[in-house]
Design an enzyme around this catalytic site. Structure first.
Site, mmCIF file in Angstrom:
data_model
loop_
_atom_site.group_PDB
_atom_site.id
_atom_site.type_symbol
_atom_site.label_atom_id
_atom_site.label_comp_id
_atom_site.label_asym_id
_atom_site.label_seq_id
_atom_site.Cartn_x
_atom_site.Cartn_y
_atom_site.Cartn_z
ATOM 1 N N CYS A 1 1.023 13.322 4.234
ATOM 2 C CA CYS A 1 1.485 11.968 4.009
ATOM 3 C C CYS A 1 2.556 12.006 2.937
ATOM 4 O O CYS A 1 2.366 12.639 1.895
ATOM 5 C CB CYS A 1 0.317 11.084 3.572
ATOM 6 S SG CYS A 1 0.833 9.427 3.131
ATOM 7 N N ARG B 1 2.047 11.875 15.213
ATOM 8 C CA ARG B 1 2.323 10.891 14.147
ATOM 9 C C ARG B 1 2.087 11.522 12.767
ATOM 10 O O ARG B 1 3.028 11.909 12.079
ATOM 11 C CB ARG B 1 1.440 9.642 14.353
ATOM 12 C CG ARG B 1 1.835 8.459 13.465
ATOM 13 C CD ARG B 1 1.322 8.524 12.044
ATOM 14 N NE ARG B 1 -0.127 8.599 11.927
ATOM 15 C CZ ARG B 1 -0.765 8.801 10.774
ATOM 16 N NH1 ARG B 1 -0.084 8.954 9.645
ATOM 17 N NH2 ARG B 1 -2.085 8.891 10.732
ATOM 18 N N HIS C 1 -11.268 11.611 9.260
ATOM 19 C CA HIS C 1 -9.861 12.046 9.277
ATOM 20 C C HIS C 1 -9.664 12.933 8.038
ATOM 21 O O HIS C 1 -9.376 12.452 6.952
ATOM 22 C CB HIS C 1 -9.000 10.781 9.228
ATOM 23 C CG HIS C 1 -7.526 10.987 9.187
ATOM 24 N ND1 HIS C 1 -6.697 10.719 10.258
ATOM 25 C CD2 HIS C 1 -6.694 11.392 8.202
ATOM 26 C CE1 HIS C 1 -5.446 10.942 9.928
ATOM 27 N NE2 HIS C 1 -5.410 11.361 8.681
HETATM 28 P P1 HMG Z 1 7.887 -3.528 2.083
HETATM 29 O O1 HMG Z 1 9.091 -2.970 1.464
HETATM 30 O O2 HMG Z 1 6.838 -4.077 1.209
HETATM 31 O O3 HMG Z 1 8.235 -4.607 3.205
HETATM 32 O O4 HMG Z 1 7.307 -2.413 3.036
HETATM 33 P P2 HMG Z 1 9.023 -5.922 3.172
HETATM 34 O O5 HMG Z 1 8.272 -6.795 4.110
HETATM 35 O O6 HMG Z 1 9.291 -6.373 1.775
HETATM 36 O O7 HMG Z 1 10.423 -5.491 3.868
HETATM 37 C C1 HMG Z 1 11.351 -4.627 3.245
HETATM 38 C C2 HMG Z 1 12.274 -4.037 4.289
HETATM 39 O O8 HMG Z 1 11.510 -3.222 5.186
HETATM 40 C C3 HMG Z 1 12.970 -5.083 5.157
HETATM 41 O O9 HMG Z 1 14.239 -4.542 5.550
HETATM 42 C C4 HMG Z 1 12.089 -5.138 6.376
HETATM 43 O O10 HMG Z 1 12.758 -5.597 7.528
HETATM 44 C C5 HMG Z 1 11.698 -3.685 6.529
HETATM 45 P P3 HMG Z 1 15.604 -4.960 4.795
HETATM 46 O O11 HMG Z 1 15.624 -6.455 4.878
HETATM 47 O O12 HMG Z 1 15.421 -4.427 3.388
HETATM 48 O O13 HMG Z 1 16.640 -4.226 5.581
HETATM 49 N N1 HMG Z 1 10.429 -3.535 7.254
HETATM 50 C C6 HMG Z 1 10.291 -2.885 8.409
HETATM 51 N N2 HMG Z 1 11.171 -2.228 9.201
HETATM 52 C C7 HMG Z 1 10.682 -1.687 10.343
HETATM 53 N N3 HMG Z 1 9.376 -1.750 10.706
HETATM 54 C C8 HMG Z 1 8.472 -2.387 9.937
HETATM 55 C C9 HMG Z 1 8.931 -2.984 8.749
HETATM 56 N N4 HMG Z 1 8.310 -3.690 7.775
HETATM 57 C C10 HMG Z 1 9.234 -4.015 6.874
HETATM 58 N N5 HMG Z 1 7.191 -2.422 10.295
HETATM 59 C C11 HMG Z 1 5.855 -1.284 4.538
HETATM 60 C C12 HMG Z 1 6.018 -2.434 3.566
HETATM 61 C C13 HMG Z 1 4.391 -1.036 4.758
HETATM 62 C C14 HMG Z 1 6.502 -1.661 5.857
HETATM 63 C C15 HMG Z 1 6.546 -0.023 3.965
HETATM 64 O O14 HMG Z 1 6.046 0.221 2.678
HETATM 65 C C16 HMG Z 1 6.374 1.196 4.833
HETATM 66 O O15 HMG Z 1 6.906 1.271 5.928
HETATM 67 N N6 HMG Z 1 5.649 2.220 4.336
HETATM 68 C C17 HMG Z 1 5.447 3.463 5.038
HETATM 69 C C18 HMG Z 1 4.006 3.763 5.027
HETATM 70 C C19 HMG Z 1 3.686 4.997 5.881
HETATM 71 O O16 HMG Z 1 4.147 5.123 6.999
HETATM 72 N N7 HMG Z 1 2.877 5.922 5.326
HETATM 73 C C20 HMG Z 1 2.415 7.060 6.037
HETATM 74 C C21 HMG Z 1 1.381 6.694 7.049
HETATM 75 S S1 HMG Z 1 -0.231 6.382 6.343
HETATM 76 C C22 HMG Z 1 -1.001 7.919 6.317
HETATM 77 O O17 HMG Z 1 -0.378 8.910 6.604
HETATM 78 C C23 HMG Z 1 -2.469 7.987 5.988
HETATM 79 C C24 HMG Z 1 -3.356 8.180 7.229
HETATM 80 O O18 HMG Z 1 -2.975 9.340 7.939
HETATM 81 C C25 HMG Z 1 -4.822 8.292 6.805
HETATM 82 C C26 HMG Z 1 -5.053 9.310 5.683
HETATM 83 O O19 HMG Z 1 -4.689 10.485 5.851
HETATM 84 O O20 HMG Z 1 -5.603 8.899 4.667
HETATM 85 C C27 HMG Z 1 -3.229 6.989 8.193
HETATM 86 MG MG MG Z 2 -3.566 11.365 7.446
#
Ligand code: HMG
Ligand code: MG
Length: 300
Positions: free
Chosen positions: A238, A14, A205
């Site tokens: 990220c 992931r 992490h």
């Molecule tokens: P948003 O734009 O605020 O969501 O996204 P929304 O509810 O307003 O929806 C907008 C559109 O997104 C809609 O589609 C929804 O259906 C779709 P449209 O009508 O425009 O076609 N949508 C989704 N589609 C599929 N699956 C879903 C989903 N939710 C909404 N679950 C959201 C909010 C959080 C979903 C968005 O901002 C997002 O996906 N962000 C990606 C965040 C991410 O993956 N970041 C990397 C991982 S975190 C990380 O790496 C840190 C970690 O490793 C720890 C560390 O290192 O610190 C964990």
């Molecule tokens: Mg991370």
């Protein structure tokens, strides 16, 4: 105080792959996960159910989960909202994770809402997960510093972590997203957290941007923390933390634990082979120093 055994959460499939621009086939992702499982890893974060428009590499998570064996291992996924959880449950994830931040800037960029709004969103995820009987892990990003807001106050990390635990997360994974921490800043953070939260509910992490991850893990182990996230071959990053490099390499973590005599259940040679597989597919050398120093038997 140092634990006798450590639970390793392998986040390579992931966190490791989410930032890769090149297409990686579902078959290659499944081979990587199989090799990691064969190396002995019991907890593997296999994908994420986020908006595929923002993180295209994770768009195949449904197919990846469909191809996973039912072998009793924990195959988990990130779920940012109810929609993500619905997808994860339909795909058969054994565990999910919600992910918040201790800084407003990162929360906005990463999940498009404030910290307070994210906690409201997570409420819905938690109640649905509870009904489904699926355990939920909580991530808190930017526990040391934020790429947008600068250094993070330990009190803020404590506040968000406590809220996620109160909601029902069984554990908090503390993310040094940009990898800027040192044992001094990690210890300051843990000084604050451990007054309120037992070490058994905390995981670490560390991204390795500044080469401090192994030192930071050692500092956390000395404080009794016994769950550590890592990514094979040091993959990772990220999309919303520009310049941040990969996670600590799982091979380097296992080597550290071997040296300390801490049990972990992973075969280092098989783990190195898994790292060689994915590094070859990505067409670049492994970021694991241990893998580079200890080539497998197949190598010349
Ligand atoms: P948003 O734009 O605020 O969501 O996204 P929304 O509810 O307003 O929806 C907008 C559109 O997104 C809609 O589609 C929804 O259906 C779709 P449209 O009508 O425009 O076609 N949508 C989704 N589609 C599929 N699956 C879903 C989903 N939710 C909404 N679950 C959201 C909010 C959080 C979903 C968005 O901002 C997002 O996906 N962000 C990606 C965040 C991410 O993956 N970041 C990397 C991982 S975190 C990380 O790496 C840190 C970690 O490793 C720890 C560390 O290192 O610190 C964990
Ligand atoms: Mg991370």
């Amino acid at each position: 105080m140092i634990p006798d055994a450590v639970k390793i959460v392998e986040v390579g499939p992931r966190d490791g792959l989410q930032n890769e621009a090149q297409a990686i086939s579902v078959a290659d992702k499944l081979t990587l996960i199989r090799l990691l499982a064969e190396a002995g890893l019991q907890n593997i974060e296999a994908g994420s159910f986020v908006n595929p428009k923002w993180v295209p590499q994770m768009a195949s998570s449904e197919e990846v989960f469909a191809g996973l064996p039912k072998d009793g291992r924990c195959y988990s996924a990130l779920t940012p909202n109810v929609k993500g959880l619905e997808r994860a449950l339909a795909a058969g994830a054994s565990e999910v994770a919600i992910f918040g931040a201790a800084s407003e800037g990162f929360s906005q960029k990463n999940i498009n809402c404030s910290i307070a709004e994210s906690l409201q969103r997570f409420d819905g995820v938690m109640s649905m997960a509870r009904d489904a009987g699926v355990p939920v892990r909580g991530y808190v990003s930017c526990v040391i510093a934020c790429p947008y807001d600068g250094s993070t106050a330990p009190e803020k990390v404590l506040e968000v972590s406590q809220q996620l635990l109160d909601m029902g997360c069984y554990e908090i994974s503390l993310g040094d997203t940009t990898g800027v921490g040192t044992p001094a800043s990690v210890n300051r953070l843990l000084d604050s957290l451990l007054l309120q939260i037992p070490a058994s509910k905390l995981a670490v992490h560390f991204h390795d941007t500044y080469g401090q991850a192994i030192a930071n893990i050692y500092a956390a182990l000395q404080r009794g923390i016994a769950t550590v996230d890592s990514a094979v071959a040091g993959l990772g990053g990220c999309p919303y933390a520009k310049g941040a490099s990969g996670n600590v390499a799982s091979e380097d973590l296992v080597y550290l634990l071997n040296g300390l005599g801490i049990a972990h259940g992973v075969d280092l040679q098989k783990l190195i082979a898994a790292g060689e597989f994915i590094s070859a597919r990505l067409g670049r050398p492994s970021q694991s120093k241990v893998a580079r120093a200890m080539p497998t038997e197949n190598d010349e």
